[in-house]
Motif scaffolding. Structure first.
Motif, PDB file in Angstrom:
ATOM      1  N   TYR A   1     -22.449  41.938  76.467  1.00  0.00           N
ATOM      2  CA  TYR A   1     -22.125  41.790  75.100  1.00  0.00           C
ATOM      3  C   TYR A   1     -23.537  41.950  74.537  1.00  0.00           C
ATOM      4  O   TYR A   1     -24.478  41.340  75.023  1.00  0.00           O
ATOM      5  CB  TYR A   1     -21.777  40.269  74.931  1.00  0.00           C
ATOM      6  CG  TYR A   1     -21.775  39.755  73.332  1.00  0.00           C
ATOM      7  CD1 TYR A   1     -21.406  40.607  72.450  1.00  0.00           C
ATOM      8  CD2 TYR A   1     -22.853  38.616  73.008  1.00  0.00           C
ATOM      9  CE1 TYR A   1     -21.428  39.932  70.937  1.00  0.00           C
ATOM     10  CE2 TYR A   1     -23.292  38.329  71.929  1.00  0.00           C
ATOM     11  CZ  TYR A   1     -22.504  38.954  70.812  1.00  0.00           C
ATOM     12  OH  TYR A   1     -22.674  38.621  69.499  1.00  0.00           O
ATOM     13  N   TYR A   2     -24.009  42.697  73.599  1.00  0.00           N
ATOM     14  CA  TYR A   2     -24.882  43.057  73.178  1.00  0.00           C
ATOM     15  C   TYR A   2     -25.218  42.531  71.658  1.00  0.00           C
ATOM     16  O   TYR A   2     -24.421  43.213  70.752  1.00  0.00           O
ATOM     17  CB  TYR A   2     -25.191  44.408  72.845  1.00  0.00           C
ATOM     18  CG  TYR A   2     -25.149  45.085  74.397  1.00  0.00           C
ATOM     19  CD1 TYR A   2     -26.047  45.254  75.281  1.00  0.00           C
ATOM     20  CD2 TYR A   2     -24.078  45.770  74.617  1.00  0.00           C
ATOM     21  CE1 TYR A   2     -26.123  45.795  76.631  1.00  0.00           C
ATOM     22  CE2 TYR A   2     -23.716  46.653  75.896  1.00  0.00           C
ATOM     23  CZ  TYR A   2     -24.847  46.351  76.609  1.00  0.00           C
ATOM     24  OH  TYR A   2     -24.632  47.178  78.015  1.00  0.00           O
TER      25      TYR A   2
ATOM     26  N   GLY B   1     -30.841  47.081  75.716  1.00  0.00           N
ATOM     27  CA  GLY B   1     -29.858  45.949  75.855  1.00  0.00           C
ATOM     28  C   GLY B   1     -29.688  45.874  77.294  1.00  0.00           C
ATOM     29  O   GLY B   1     -29.461  44.796  77.897  1.00  0.00           O
ATOM     30  N   LEU B   2     -29.624  47.025  78.031  1.00  0.00           N
ATOM     31  CA  LEU B   2     -29.471  46.997  79.533  1.00  0.00           C
ATOM     32  C   LEU B   2     -30.593  47.770  79.944  1.00  0.00           C
ATOM     33  O   LEU B   2     -30.431  49.083  79.609  1.00  0.00           O
ATOM     34  CB  LEU B   2     -28.058  47.404  79.854  1.00  0.00           C
ATOM     35  CG  LEU B   2     -27.641  47.074  81.396  1.00  0.00           C
ATOM     36  CD1 LEU B   2     -27.890  45.690  81.796  1.00  0.00           C
ATOM     37  CD2 LEU B   2     -25.985  47.576  81.357  1.00  0.00           C
TER      38      LEU B   2
ATOM     39  N   GLY C   1     -24.250  53.143  71.943  1.00  0.00           N
ATOM     40  CA  GLY C   1     -25.284  52.518  72.675  1.00  0.00           C
ATOM     41  C   GLY C   1     -25.782  52.940  74.194  1.00  0.00           C
ATOM     42  O   GLY C   1     -26.849  52.772  74.438  1.00  0.00           O
ATOM     43  N   LEU C   2     -24.861  53.662  74.754  1.00  0.00           N
ATOM     44  CA  LEU C   2     -25.066  54.145  76.126  1.00  0.00           C
ATOM     45  C   LEU C   2     -25.716  55.427  76.229  1.00  0.00           C
ATOM     46  O   LEU C   2     -25.543  56.321  75.391  1.00  0.00           O
ATOM     47  CB  LEU C   2     -23.820  54.115  76.854  1.00  0.00           C
ATOM     48  CG  LEU C   2     -23.674  54.572  78.439  1.00  0.00           C
ATOM     49  CD1 LEU C   2     -24.435  53.480  79.099  1.00  0.00           C
ATOM     50  CD2 LEU C   2     -22.277  54.733  78.987  1.00  0.00           C
ATOM     51  N   GLN C   3     -26.767  55.460  77.057  1.00  0.00           N
ATOM     52  CA  GLN C   3     -27.338  56.882  77.134  1.00  0.00           C
ATOM     53  C   GLN C   3     -27.626  57.166  78.727  1.00  0.00           C
ATOM     54  O   GLN C   3     -27.607  56.153  79.466  1.00  0.00           O
ATOM     55  CB  GLN C   3     -28.732  56.518  76.536  1.00  0.00           C
ATOM     56  CG  GLN C   3     -28.661  56.494  74.797  1.00  0.00           C
ATOM     57  CD  GLN C   3     -29.964  56.773  74.444  1.00  0.00           C
ATOM     58  OE1 GLN C   3     -30.927  56.405  75.058  1.00  0.00           O
ATOM     59  NE2 GLN C   3     -30.161  57.156  73.042  1.00  0.00           N
ATOM     60  N   LEU C   4     -27.577  58.543  78.930  1.00  0.00           N
ATOM     61  CA  LEU C   4     -27.683  58.905  80.245  1.00  0.00           C
ATOM     62  C   LEU C   4     -28.673  59.760  80.338  1.00  0.00           C
ATOM     63  O   LEU C   4     -29.158  60.343  79.444  1.00  0.00           O
ATOM     64  CB  LEU C   4     -26.551  60.109  80.748  1.00  0.00           C
ATOM     65  CG  LEU C   4     -25.232  59.186  80.993  1.00  0.00           C
ATOM     66  CD1 LEU C   4     -24.153  60.626  81.327  1.00  0.00           C
ATOM     67  CD2 LEU C   4     -25.116  58.511  82.461  1.00  0.00           C
TER      68      LEU C   4
ATOM     69  N   SER D   1     -25.197  59.627  91.265  1.00  0.00           N
ATOM     70  CA  SER D   1     -25.208  58.633  90.570  1.00  0.00           C
ATOM     71  C   SER D   1     -26.207  58.453  89.188  1.00  0.00           C
ATOM     72  O   SER D   1     -27.409  58.342  89.685  1.00  0.00           O
ATOM     73  CB  SER D   1     -25.416  57.382  91.332  1.00  0.00           C
ATOM     74  OG  SER D   1     -25.815  56.105  90.994  1.00  0.00           O
ATOM     75  N   PRO D   2     -25.841  58.789  88.098  1.00  0.00           N
ATOM     76  CA  PRO D   2     -26.842  58.704  86.905  1.00  0.00           C
ATOM     77  C   PRO D   2     -27.533  57.696  86.552  1.00  0.00           C
ATOM     78  O   PRO D   2     -27.005  56.423  86.674  1.00  0.00           O
ATOM     79  CB  PRO D   2     -26.106  59.487  85.738  1.00  0.00           C
ATOM     80  CG  PRO D   2     -24.743  58.890  86.114  1.00  0.00           C
ATOM     81  CD  PRO D   2     -24.406  58.630  87.650  1.00  0.00           C
ATOM     82  N   VAL D   3     -28.768  57.617  86.216  1.00  0.00           N
ATOM     83  CA  VAL D   3     -29.495  56.572  85.769  1.00  0.00           C
ATOM     84  C   VAL D   3     -29.065  56.473  84.248  1.00  0.00           C
ATOM     85  O   VAL D   3     -28.945  57.515  83.499  1.00  0.00           O
ATOM     86  CB  VAL D   3     -31.189  56.903  85.584  1.00  0.00           C
ATOM     87  CG1 VAL D   3     -31.911  55.894  84.878  1.00  0.00           C
ATOM     88  CG2 VAL D   3     -31.502  56.851  86.974  1.00  0.00           C
ATOM     89  N   HIS D   4     -28.705  55.321  83.658  1.00  0.00           N
ATOM     90  CA  HIS D   4     -28.284  55.185  82.213  1.00  0.00           C
ATOM     91  C   HIS D   4     -29.068  53.750  81.799  1.00  0.00           C
ATOM     92  O   HIS D   4     -29.385  53.038  82.541  1.00  0.00           O
ATOM     93  CB  HIS D   4     -26.809  55.110  82.207  1.00  0.00           C
ATOM     94  CG  HIS D   4     -26.134  54.373  83.194  1.00  0.00           C
ATOM     95  ND1 HIS D   4     -25.810  54.588  84.711  1.00  0.00           N
ATOM     96  CD2 HIS D   4     -25.639  53.061  82.939  1.00  0.00           C
ATOM     97  CE1 HIS D   4     -25.159  53.515  85.160  1.00  0.00           C
ATOM     98  NE2 HIS D   4     -25.116  52.501  84.218  1.00  0.00           N
ATOM     99  N   ARG D   5     -28.542  53.688  80.401  1.00  0.00           N
ATOM    100  CA  ARG D   5     -29.342  52.289  79.871  1.00  0.00           C
ATOM    101  C   ARG D   5     -28.326  51.984  78.546  1.00  0.00           C
ATOM    102  O   ARG D   5     -27.536  53.180  78.108  1.00  0.00           O
ATOM    103  CB  ARG D   5     -30.726  52.623  79.515  1.00  0.00           C
ATOM    104  CG  ARG D   5     -30.917  53.484  78.402  1.00  0.00           C
ATOM    105  CD  ARG D   5     -32.490  53.504  77.938  1.00  0.00           C
ATOM    106  NE  ARG D   5     -32.626  54.631  76.781  1.00  0.00           N
ATOM    107  CZ  ARG D   5     -33.797  55.033  76.280  1.00  0.00           C
ATOM    108  NH1 ARG D   5     -34.685  54.539  76.791  1.00  0.00           N
ATOM    109  NH2 ARG D   5     -34.038  55.920  75.135  1.00  0.00           N
TER     110      ARG D   5
END
Ligand SMILES: O=C(O)CCC(=O)C(=O)O
Ligand SMILES: [Fe+2]
Length: 186
Positions: free
Chosen positions: A47-48, A59-60, A80-83, A117-121
């Motif tokens: 939850y953001y 957020g993460l 909101g998700l980015q790779l 395994s990709p880095v994401h935030r």
């Protein structure tokens, strides 16, 4: 309902693992077998809340998942998700009802680095809250995992040590801001 959802997600995950093994001309159970008879499943509701300073607050934080495979149900409306790829962040667009499949560190290890395994935030934004549901599918922590033998040869030497209970060491490195997979890299 959550139980039914995760049970279905696990079925999808198994089919994907089999298809991925077949795509490398391996027996289809090559990856599934490493998850053991009692694979683990963790579920996280993210939850953001809206954040007044998204330029300052993330957020993460950037990470790669410690799972084998993560199936993410994104917010239907708020992105909101980015790779991270080649040192650049790429947006993951929202697609209502689509499941986002993410490779985790343990599948990178099992596939001897072929599946990465990709880095994401996750970012925040100032106006709208965002909710996502992540299902982390991972091998049985009691089972030792390691690169599939058929994927090791002179051209692609063994890239990782065998390891048990990867998730436990994962959090140790995560806290220090280091990539846990580097600890098992050869
Ligand atoms: O909320 C998101 O979009 C990403 C969630 C995530 O990466 C995670 O829970 O590991
Ligand atoms: Fe993640």
């Amino acid at each position: 309902m959550l139980y039914d959802y995760t049970a279905k997600v696990r079925e999808i995950e198994e089919q994907l693992l089999k298809a991925m093994a077949r795509s490398l001309s391996l027996p289809e159970d090559s990856f599934v077998i490493q998850f053991g008879e009692r694979p683990s499943t963790y579920v996280r509701f993210n939850y953001y809340p809206p954040c007044a300073r998204p330029d300052l607050v993330i957020g993460l934080k950037p990470h790669a998942d410690g799972s084998g495979m993560t199936i993410l149900l994104q917010d239907e409306q708020v992105e909101g998700l980015q790779l991270l790829k080649d040192d650049q962040w790429f947006r993951v667009p929202i697609m209502p009802y689509a499941l986002m499949v993410n490779i985790g560190d343990q599948l990178e290890i099992i596939s001897n680095g072929i599946f990465r395994s990709p880095v994401h935030r996750a970012l925040t934004n100032s106006t709208r809250e965002r909710n996502t549901l992540a299902v982390f599918c991972a091998p049985d922590p009691a089972k030792e995992i390691g690169p599939v033998e058929e994927l090791i040869d002179e051209k692609r030497p063994r890239a990782f040590k065998n390891i048990k209970n990867y998730v436990e060491s994962y959090f140790h490195y995560y806290q220090q801001g280091r990539r846990p997979i580097d600890a098992v890299r050869l």
